[in-house]
Motif scaffolding. Structure first.
Motif, mmCIF file in Angstrom:
data_model
loop_
_atom_site.group_PDB
_atom_site.id
_atom_site.type_symbol
_atom_site.label_atom_id
_atom_site.label_comp_id
_atom_site.label_asym_id
_atom_site.label_seq_id
_atom_site.Cartn_x
_atom_site.Cartn_y
_atom_site.Cartn_z
ATOM 1 N N ASP A 30 0.855 -1.180 0.000
ATOM 2 C CA ASP A 30 0.000 0.000 0.000
ATOM 3 C C ASP A 30 0.893 1.233 0.000
ATOM 4 O OD1 ASP A 30 -2.241 1.553 0.128
ATOM 5 O OD2 ASP A 30 -2.545 1.282 2.274
ATOM 6 N N CYS A 32 1.882 5.312 -1.149
ATOM 7 C CA CYS A 32 1.351 6.631 -1.477
ATOM 8 C C CYS A 32 1.667 6.939 -2.939
ATOM 9 C CB CYS A 32 1.998 7.700 -0.601
ATOM 10 S SG CYS A 32 1.633 7.536 1.140
ATOM 11 N N TYR A 48 3.551 7.490 12.769
ATOM 12 C CA TYR A 48 3.931 7.650 11.365
ATOM 13 C C TYR A 48 4.846 6.512 10.935
ATOM 14 C CZ TYR A 48 8.525 9.437 12.790
ATOM 15 O OH TYR A 48 9.781 9.565 13.330
ATOM 16 N N GLN A 51 8.138 5.754 4.131
ATOM 17 C CA GLN A 51 7.933 4.963 2.922
ATOM 18 C C GLN A 51 8.934 5.391 1.863
ATOM 19 O OE1 GLN A 51 3.898 4.871 0.988
ATOM 20 N NE2 GLN A 51 5.011 6.037 -0.539
ATOM 21 N N VAL A 63 4.079 8.573 6.064
ATOM 22 C CA VAL A 63 2.682 8.177 6.147
ATOM 23 C C VAL A 63 2.245 8.341 7.599
ATOM 24 C CG1 VAL A 63 0.988 6.369 5.688
ATOM 25 C CG2 VAL A 63 3.060 6.521 4.287
ATOM 26 N N ILE A 65 -0.458 8.110 10.559
ATOM 27 C CA ILE A 65 -1.626 7.318 10.923
ATOM 28 C C ILE A 65 -2.434 8.135 11.919
ATOM 29 C CG2 ILE A 65 -2.453 5.090 11.775
ATOM 30 C CD1 ILE A 65 -0.537 4.862 9.358
ATOM 31 N N THR A 66 -3.698 8.399 11.592
ATOM 32 C CA THR A 66 -4.537 9.200 12.472
ATOM 33 C C THR A 66 -5.131 8.337 13.582
ATOM 34 O OG1 THR A 66 -6.584 8.848 11.230
ATOM 35 C CG2 THR A 66 -5.171 10.672 10.521
ATOM 36 N N ASN A 69 -7.265 5.645 12.406
ATOM 37 C CA ASN A 69 -6.548 4.716 11.533
ATOM 38 C C ASN A 69 -6.646 5.052 10.044
ATOM 39 O OD1 ASN A 69 -5.398 3.105 13.552
ATOM 40 N ND2 ASN A 69 -7.295 1.960 13.766
ATOM 41 N N LYS A 70 -6.721 6.327 9.732
ATOM 42 C CA LYS A 70 -6.644 6.796 8.351
ATOM 43 C C LYS A 70 -5.188 7.129 8.050
ATOM 44 C CE LYS A 70 -11.132 6.902 7.898
ATOM 45 N NZ LYS A 70 -11.838 5.929 7.134
ATOM 46 N N LYS A 71 -4.812 7.080 6.771
ATOM 47 C CA LYS A 71 -3.438 7.364 6.381
ATOM 48 C C LYS A 71 -3.371 8.671 5.604
ATOM 49 C CE LYS A 71 -2.143 2.540 6.250
ATOM 50 N NZ LYS A 71 -1.643 1.418 5.433
ATOM 51 N N CYS A 73 -0.479 10.938 3.531
ATOM 52 C CA CYS A 73 0.872 10.956 2.970
ATOM 53 C C CYS A 73 1.389 12.391 2.933
ATOM 54 C CB CYS A 73 0.859 10.384 1.562
ATOM 55 S SG CYS A 73 0.229 8.699 1.484
#
Length: 119
Positions: A30, A32, A48, A51, A63, A65-66, A69-71, A73
């Motif tokens: 996965d 960005c 974070y 990548q 990346v 991570i909120t 759990n949203k990403k 970039c």
């Protein structure tokens, strides 16, 4: 006679092509595709990940991570992104220090109830 030899080879080739199109045996990651230009609120992020080519991705990114759990970039060369990374590193370091002392904050905000001693 030639048909008997050709049929198993055709079946094998068809199986191989189907496996390729379904992604069996591939290690897709996965990654960005572009970095966000928007400012990222500090309270929204919990961690974070870095990548880049070493992780199998073409674009170098941070990346985030909120808490949901949203990403998100972001560009690693952006000064605001670097500052957010430093703040997260400090937060993790302080959490580890607190954990070693055995002082974990109580949830709920109420003090612990002590049992009465009988005399």
């Amino acid at each position: 006679m030639a048909l008997r030899l050709l049929l198993p080879l055709l079946l094998l080739a068809a199986t191989f092509l189907i496996a390729q199109t379904q992604g069996i045996g591939s290690s897709a990651s996965d990654c960005c595709l572009k970095n966000s230009q928007a400012a990222i609120p500090r309270g929204l992020v919990k961690s974070y990940i870095l990548q880049g080519p070493e992780s199998g991705c073409l674009l170098r990114s941070v990346v985030f991570i909120t808490k949901k759990n949203k990403k998100i970039c972001a560009s690693p060369s952006d000064p605001a992104v670097q500052k957010l990374m430093q703040n997260l590193d400090k937060r993790v370091k302080n959490d580890k220090k607190d954990g070693k002392r055995g002082q974990s904050p109580r949830s709920g905000g109420r003090p612990r109830r002590h049992k009465r001693q009988r005399v």
